[in-house]
Design a protein around this motif. Structure first.
Motif, PDB file in Angstrom:
ATOM      1  N   GLU A  40       0.840  -1.192   0.000  1.00 44.44           N
ATOM      2  CA  GLU A  40       0.000   0.000   0.000  1.00 44.44           C
ATOM      3  C   GLU A  40       0.879   1.246   0.000  1.00 44.44           C
ATOM      4  O   GLU A  40       1.729   1.420   0.872  1.00 44.44           O
ATOM      5  CB  GLU A  40      -0.923  -0.001   1.215  1.00 44.44           C
ATOM      6  N   GLU A  41       0.647   2.100  -0.971  1.00 45.77           N
ATOM      7  CA  GLU A  41       1.518   3.261  -1.175  1.00 45.77           C
ATOM      8  C   GLU A  41       1.648   4.147   0.057  1.00 45.77           C
ATOM      9  O   GLU A  41       2.754   4.540   0.423  1.00 45.77           O
ATOM     10  CB  GLU A  41       1.019   4.095  -2.355  1.00 45.77           C
ATOM     11  N   ASP A  42       0.536   4.482   0.700  1.00 44.04           N
ATOM     12  CA  ASP A  42       0.618   5.376   1.860  1.00 44.04           C
ATOM     13  C   ASP A  42       1.447   4.766   2.980  1.00 44.04           C
ATOM     14  O   ASP A  42       2.212   5.458   3.652  1.00 44.04           O
ATOM     15  CB  ASP A  42      -0.772   5.782   2.351  1.00 44.04           C
ATOM     16  N   GLN A  43       1.329   3.457   3.164  1.00 42.88           N
ATOM     17  CA  GLN A  43       2.127   2.788   4.197  1.00 42.88           C
ATOM     18  C   GLN A  43       3.610   2.780   3.819  1.00 42.88           C
ATOM     19  O   GLN A  43       4.468   3.100   4.624  1.00 42.88           O
ATOM     20  CB  GLN A  43       1.645   1.358   4.375  1.00 42.88           C
ATOM     21  N   LYS A  44       3.894   2.390   2.594  1.00 40.67           N
ATOM     22  CA  LYS A  44       5.298   2.293   2.172  1.00 40.67           C
ATOM     23  C   LYS A  44       5.989   3.651   2.248  1.00 40.67           C
ATOM     24  O   LYS A  44       7.130   3.759   2.682  1.00 40.67           O
ATOM     25  CB  LYS A  44       5.399   1.716   0.765  1.00 40.67           C
ATOM     26  N   ARG A  45       5.277   4.659   1.839  1.00 43.99           N
ATOM     27  CA  ARG A  45       5.878   5.998   1.875  1.00 43.99           C
ATOM     28  C   ARG A  45       6.208   6.429   3.298  1.00 43.99           C
ATOM     29  O   ARG A  45       7.225   7.084   3.534  1.00 43.99           O
ATOM     30  CB  ARG A  45       4.928   6.988   1.218  1.00 43.99           C
ATOM     31  N   LYS A  46       5.392   6.027   4.263  1.00 41.03           N
ATOM     32  CA  LYS A  46       5.640   6.399   5.659  1.00 41.03           C
ATOM     33  C   LYS A  46       6.928   5.787   6.193  1.00 41.03           C
ATOM     34  O   LYS A  46       7.721   6.454   6.850  1.00 41.03           O
ATOM     35  CB  LYS A  46       4.466   5.992   6.549  1.00 41.03           C
ATOM     36  N   TRP A  47       7.145   4.491   5.946  1.00 41.05           N
ATOM     37  CA  TRP A  47       8.320   3.852   6.546  1.00 41.05           C
ATOM     38  C   TRP A  47       9.557   3.924   5.670  1.00 41.05           C
ATOM     39  O   TRP A  47      10.664   3.817   6.161  1.00 41.05           O
ATOM     40  CB  TRP A  47       8.030   2.411   6.951  1.00 41.05           C
ATOM     41  N   LEU A  48       9.376   4.151   4.382  1.00 37.49           N
ATOM     42  CA  LEU A  48      10.529   4.126   3.490  1.00 37.49           C
ATOM     43  C   LEU A  48      11.198   5.475   3.338  1.00 37.49           C
ATOM     44  O   LEU A  48      12.299   5.543   2.844  1.00 37.49           O
ATOM     45  CB  LEU A  48      10.127   3.585   2.114  1.00 37.49           C
ATOM     46  N   GLY A  49      10.557   6.540   3.777  1.00 36.70           N
ATOM     47  CA  GLY A  49      11.332   7.740   3.597  1.00 36.70           C
ATOM     48  C   GLY A  49      10.678   9.077   3.722  1.00 36.70           C
ATOM     49  O   GLY A  49      11.202  10.032   3.205  1.00 36.70           O
ATOM     50  N   ASP A  50       9.576   9.195   4.393  1.00 34.74           N
ATOM     51  CA  ASP A  50       9.080  10.536   4.642  1.00 34.74           C
ATOM     52  C   ASP A  50       9.734  11.041   5.925  1.00 34.74           C
ATOM     53  O   ASP A  50       9.101  11.241   6.941  1.00 34.74           O
ATOM     54  CB  ASP A  50       7.556  10.540   4.764  1.00 34.74           C
ATOM     55  N   TRP A  59       8.689  10.499  -6.930  1.00 31.87           N
ATOM     56  CA  TRP A  59       8.172   9.308  -6.266  1.00 31.87           C
ATOM     57  C   TRP A  59       7.099   8.698  -7.166  1.00 31.87           C
ATOM     58  O   TRP A  59       6.178   9.409  -7.597  1.00 31.87           O
ATOM     59  CB  TRP A  59       7.563   9.656  -4.907  1.00 31.87           C
ATOM     60  N   ARG A  60       7.231   7.416  -7.482  1.00 33.81           N
ATOM     61  CA  ARG A  60       6.189   6.681  -8.208  1.00 33.81           C
ATOM     62  C   ARG A  60       6.018   5.336  -7.533  1.00 33.81           C
ATOM     63  O   ARG A  60       7.003   4.732  -7.088  1.00 33.81           O
ATOM     64  CB  ARG A  60       6.595   6.448  -9.674  1.00 33.81           C
ATOM     65  N   PHE A  61       4.779   4.854  -7.488  1.00 37.79           N
ATOM     66  CA  PHE A  61       4.470   3.584  -6.843  1.00 37.79           C
ATOM     67  C   PHE A  61       3.435   2.868  -7.693  1.00 37.79           C
ATOM     68  O   PHE A  61       2.332   3.371  -7.890  1.00 37.79           O
ATOM     69  CB  PHE A  61       3.928   3.835  -5.432  1.00 37.79           C
ATOM     70  N   ASP A  62       3.792   1.688  -8.212  1.00 38.92           N
ATOM     71  CA  ASP A  62       2.894   0.919  -9.074  1.00 38.92           C
ATOM     72  C   ASP A  62       3.071  -0.563  -8.718  1.00 38.92           C
ATOM     73  O   ASP A  62       3.786  -1.295  -9.392  1.00 38.92           O
ATOM     74  CB  ASP A  62       3.228   1.184 -10.542  1.00 38.92           C
ATOM     75  N   PHE A  63       2.410  -0.979  -7.642  1.00 40.23           N
ATOM     76  CA  PHE A  63       2.590  -2.313  -7.072  1.00 40.23           C
ATOM     77  C   PHE A  63       1.776  -3.348  -7.844  1.00 40.23           C
ATOM     78  O   PHE A  63       0.620  -3.624  -7.518  1.00 40.23           O
ATOM     79  CB  PHE A  63       2.211  -2.316  -5.593  1.00 40.23           C
ATOM     80  N   ARG A  64       2.390  -3.878  -8.879  1.00 40.88           N
ATOM     81  CA  ARG A  64       1.828  -4.963  -9.692  1.00 40.88           C
ATOM     82  C   ARG A  64       2.979  -5.543 -10.500  1.00 40.88           C
ATOM     83  O   ARG A  64       4.003  -4.871 -10.706  1.00 40.88           O
ATOM     84  CB  ARG A  64       0.727  -4.448 -10.614  1.00 40.88           C
ATOM     85  N   VAL A  65       2.838  -6.778 -10.961  1.00 39.53           N
ATOM     86  CA  VAL A  65       3.872  -7.365 -11.807  1.00 39.53           C
ATOM     87  C   VAL A  65       4.014  -6.487 -13.046  1.00 39.53           C
ATOM     88  O   VAL A  65       3.024  -6.156 -13.696  1.00 39.53           O
ATOM     89  CB  VAL A  65       3.542  -8.827 -12.174  1.00 39.53           C
ATOM     90  N   ARG A  68       6.320  -0.175 -11.956  1.00 45.61           N
ATOM     91  CA  ARG A  68       7.591   0.490 -11.674  1.00 45.61           C
ATOM     92  C   ARG A  68       7.467   1.387 -10.452  1.00 45.61           C
ATOM     93  O   ARG A  68       6.474   2.094 -10.311  1.00 45.61           O
ATOM     94  CB  ARG A  68       8.032   1.326 -12.869  1.00 45.61           C
ATOM     95  N   ASP A  69       8.489   1.354  -9.620  1.00 51.95           N
ATOM     96  CA  ASP A  69       8.610   2.292  -8.506  1.00 51.95           C
ATOM     97  C   ASP A  69       9.811   3.190  -8.767  1.00 51.95           C
ATOM     98  O   ASP A  69      10.827   2.738  -9.305  1.00 51.95           O
ATOM     99  CB  ASP A  69       8.866   1.560  -7.179  1.00 51.95           C
ATOM    100  N   VAL A  70       9.690   4.446  -8.368  1.00 48.80           N
ATOM    101  CA  VAL A  70      10.803   5.394  -8.407  1.00 48.80           C
ATOM    102  C   VAL A  70      10.825   6.105  -7.068  1.00 48.80           C
ATOM    103  O   VAL A  70       9.783   6.519  -6.556  1.00 48.80           O
ATOM    104  CB  VAL A  70      10.643   6.430  -9.542  1.00 48.80           C
ATOM    105  N   ASP A  71      12.009   6.230  -6.497  1.00 46.79           N
ATOM    106  CA  ASP A  71      12.183   6.961  -5.245  1.00 46.79           C
ATOM    107  C   ASP A  71      13.482   7.751  -5.366  1.00 46.79           C
ATOM    108  O   ASP A  71      14.567   7.184  -5.407  1.00 46.79           O
ATOM    109  CB  ASP A  71      12.247   5.995  -4.060  1.00 46.79           C
TER     110      ASP A  71
END
Length: 162
Positions: A40-50, A59-65, A68-71
């Motif tokens: 879940e994007e909001d969760q990942k963003r909280k622990w990964l680097g806000d 920042w891009r988040f596209d959780f599917r096979v 693409r993610d960009v950070d």
């Protein structure tokens, strides 16, 4: 060769180094809770680097096979880091596999394959992170730093899940 072109070619050192590591961490929460922290994007963003230790860039988040993610972030007083990943395998809530590239101040430093396995254990979840990386040119000695950085990321995840 003569002139500066020959000299420049001689001073450019092209090297590769390979590094691999496995990190295992137990969390006292359910597999579903740990999974959501990745999926879940909001969760990942909280622990990964806000955090306030850097200034967020793209920042891009596209959780599917195939997603693409960009950070990208600029560390205060330090370099700009860029992470670009592609999800190659997702089995909910069992595993996530990505390939990713890292840049530091615009210089391609590495390409890696990373897997995350989620296992139910008594009292919570065991997360196993396995990574295999190829480090380029002046970054050829950076493998141990990647492992240490990944440990720090798992610490951030633990704080988020607490």
């Amino acid at each position: 060769m003569s002139g500066s072109r020959g000299e420049a070619a001689m001073t450019t050192e092209h090297r590769l180094a390979h590094s691999a590591f496995t990190l295992t961490r137990d969390f006292p929460v359910s597999v579903e809770r740990v999974w959501r922290a990745f999926a879940e994007e909001d969760q990942k963003r909280k622990w990964l680097g806000d955090a306030d230790t850097f200034e967020r860039g793209e920042w891009r988040f596209d959780f599917r096979v195939g997603g693409r993610d960009v950070d990208e972030a600029q560390f205060h007083g330090g370099p700009r880091s860029r992470y670009e990943a592609v999800y190659t395998d997702i089995v909910e809530p069992v595993r996530i596999v990505t390939t990713y590239d890292m840049w530091l101040d615009g210089i391609h430093m590495s390409t890696s394959v990373a897997s995350f396995e989620f296992e139910e254990i008594a009292g919570g979840t065991r997360l196993t992170h396995v990574e295999h990386g190829v480090f380029f040119d002046q970054f050829w000695e950076d493998g141990p730093n990647r492992e240490e950085g990944s440990r720090g990321i798992l610490e951030s995840l633990a704080a988020h899940l607490a």
